[in-house]
Design an enzyme around this catalytic site. Structure first.
Site, PDB file in Angstrom:
ATOM      1  N   CYS A  53      -2.346  31.659  44.005  1.00 56.56           N
ATOM      2  CA  CYS A  53      -2.227  32.262  45.328  1.00 56.56           C
ATOM      3  C   CYS A  53      -0.861  31.903  45.919  1.00 56.56           C
ATOM      4  CB  CYS A  53      -3.351  31.749  46.230  1.00 56.56           C
ATOM      5  SG  CYS A  53      -3.258  32.271  47.954  1.00 56.56           S
ATOM      6  N   SER A  55      -0.240  30.717  48.696  1.00 59.55           N
ATOM      7  CA  SER A  55      -0.288  29.445  49.417  1.00 59.55           C
ATOM      8  C   SER A  55       0.080  28.279  48.503  1.00 59.55           C
ATOM      9  CB  SER A  55      -1.682  29.224  50.009  1.00 59.55           C
ATOM     10  OG  SER A  55      -1.982  30.207  50.969  1.00 59.55           O
ATOM     11  N   HIS A  58       3.778  28.400  48.244  1.00 58.11           N
ATOM     12  CA  HIS A  58       4.370  27.969  49.515  1.00 58.11           C
ATOM     13  C   HIS A  58       4.517  26.447  49.547  1.00 58.11           C
ATOM     14  CE1 HIS A  58       5.264  28.717  53.767  1.00 58.11           C
ATOM     15  NE2 HIS A  58       4.480  27.710  54.077  1.00 58.11           N
ATOM     16  N   HIS A  75      -6.500  26.403  44.716  1.00 57.94           N
ATOM     17  CA  HIS A  75      -7.589  26.411  45.694  1.00 57.94           C
ATOM     18  C   HIS A  75      -8.467  27.656  45.606  1.00 57.94           C
ATOM     19  CE1 HIS A  75      -4.433  28.808  47.559  1.00 57.94           C
ATOM     20  NE2 HIS A  75      -5.347  29.354  48.338  1.00 57.94           N
ATOM     21  N   CYS A 182     -10.405  32.538  48.235  1.00 59.59           N
ATOM     22  CA  CYS A 182      -9.326  32.661  49.218  1.00 59.59           C
ATOM     23  C   CYS A 182      -9.066  34.104  49.625  1.00 59.59           C
ATOM     24  CB  CYS A 182      -8.043  32.008  48.703  1.00 59.59           C
ATOM     25  SG  CYS A 182      -6.692  32.048  49.912  1.00 59.59           S
TER      26      CYS A 182
END
Length: 384
Positions: A53, A55, A58, A75, A182
């Site tokens: 993902c 995220s 990031h 996650h 997610c």
């Protein structure tokens, strides 16, 4: 579909493979890590499938300065309970589960309020990469490794709080429902729970990655009248149409600001807009500015770099525009059973997100493909 052939190592440390991020801005390395047994109120999970993902990217890029390294990221996943710690009664070995990066303790002020999906159950340790007792369950080369968002699913086994996991139907394929960890609930939930998009509404979705596609899917489910998908990569437009977009727009094709185009073409602005751009605050501003006076609502979903800000003139608020955001689409772990049911009944698209399977050994290349826009979602079968 994954079968229940999980071997129990109850009470013992497990050595397994994991992608360890030793420092920000550097590729992860595949290492042998030791995963300690679960303590009280904890669950150890055999992670069967994980996905990459934005995220994760990031954090790996160093855009969250409070994150501690070395860390195991990941996650968005699914797996099978291997063993449980003292006092855990809601889960048993063999249960099929989705780890939750947003806890659902059911006991704190937020959980009891019925007004938010935010949870205070693990706030004292979750952000520090630690379990509730202030320690980690991962070690590698004699060094402690931090947890990510309470789940750390780029490891073949992970230990999570009992607040950070939810059971799913045994019949649901884990290599698909892992995406419910997610992107899908975040986008669909933003439409249903946060914006409450009404039938016939005009919706603009900024960004056509997995999160944007989930918003588009949610808008279609809400029977929006016009769903406008915006992206500077026209290679994503066919997928956007597949998920329900009624119009696609590339902002680079216009000399005017895209918000001005939308206001002109949609009678002063759209009813709802959603930013899923990956953290570009300029796009967030455009998404807000393109909404109509009176009731226009813009929802920020993507995460910007630390310190970045958005802004507008206060008179926009006085004229009735609203700007808000949401975390995980306002969805709680206990809601995921309904998402699984909808998928199993053909009411929720999941298969269509999957571009390919990759191996844990090629996870860094998978991140490169994500950045280059070459994929929607890549699934990692963690034990192949």
């Amino acid at each position: 579909m994954t079968t229940d052939n999980t071997i129990s190592y109850e009470g013992k440390t497990i050595t397994c493979k994991a992608a360890v991020a030793w420092e920000a801005g550097k590729p992860m390395s595949i290492e042998d890590v030791e995963v300690a047994p679960p303590k009280a109120n904890e669950v150890r999970i055999k992670i069967t499938h994980s996905s990459i993902c934005h995220s994760d990217s990031h954090v790996l890029a160093g855009n969250t300065p409070n994150t501690k390294f070395p860390i195991i990221l990941g996650h968005e996943s699914a797996g099978i309970v291997e063993s449980v710690g003292e006092g855990v009664t809601a889960f048993s070995p063999g249960d099929h589960v989705i780890p939750l990066f947003l806890p659902d303790c059911g006991k704190c002020m937020f959980c009891k309020s019925g007004k938010t999906n935010l949870c205070l159950g693990l706030t004292s340790t979750w952000g520090r990469g630690l379990m509730e007792d202030g320690t980690t369950r991962f070690t590698c080369k004699g060094q402690e490794i931090y947890h990510f968002m309470g789940v750390s699913t780029f490891s073949q086994y992970s230990v999570v709080s009992a607040y950070s996991v939810t059971k799913v139907d045994h019949e649901a394929p884990l290599d698909r429902v892992c995406l419910l960890g997610c992107c899908i609930p975040t986008g669909v939930g933003a439409v249903q729970n946060t914006a409450k998009v009404f039938k016939g509404a005009t919706v603009a979705v900024f960004g056509c990655g997995a999160l944007g596609l989930s918003v588009i899917q949610g808008a279609k489910m809400a029977e929006a009248g016009e769903i406008i998908a915006l992206d500077i990569n026209p290679g994503k437009f066919d997928k956007a149409r597949e998920f329900g977009a009624t119009r696609v727009m590339n902002p680079l094709d216009y000399k005017e600001k895209i918000e001005d185009v939308l206001k002109r073409e949609y009678n002063g602005g759209v009813d709802f807009s959603f930013d899923t751009s990956g953290g570009n605050v300029g796009v967030m501003n455009s998404a807000f500015e393109c909404t109509t006076n009176g009731w226009g609502l813009s929802v920020v979903i993507s995460v910007a770099k630390a310190g970045d800000t958005v802004s507008t003139i206060p008179f926009n608020m006085i004229r009735g525009k609203s700007w808000t955001g949401c975390f995980y689409g306002g969805v709680k772990g206990s809601d995921l059973g309904e998402y699984v049911k909808n998928y199993m009944e053909g009411k929720l698209m999941i298969d269509e997100y999957v571009t390919r399977n990759i191996t844990l050994d090629t996870i860094n290349e998978g991140f490169d493909d994500l950045h280059a826009g070459k994929c929607i979602r890549q699934i990692i079968p963690m034990h192949e």
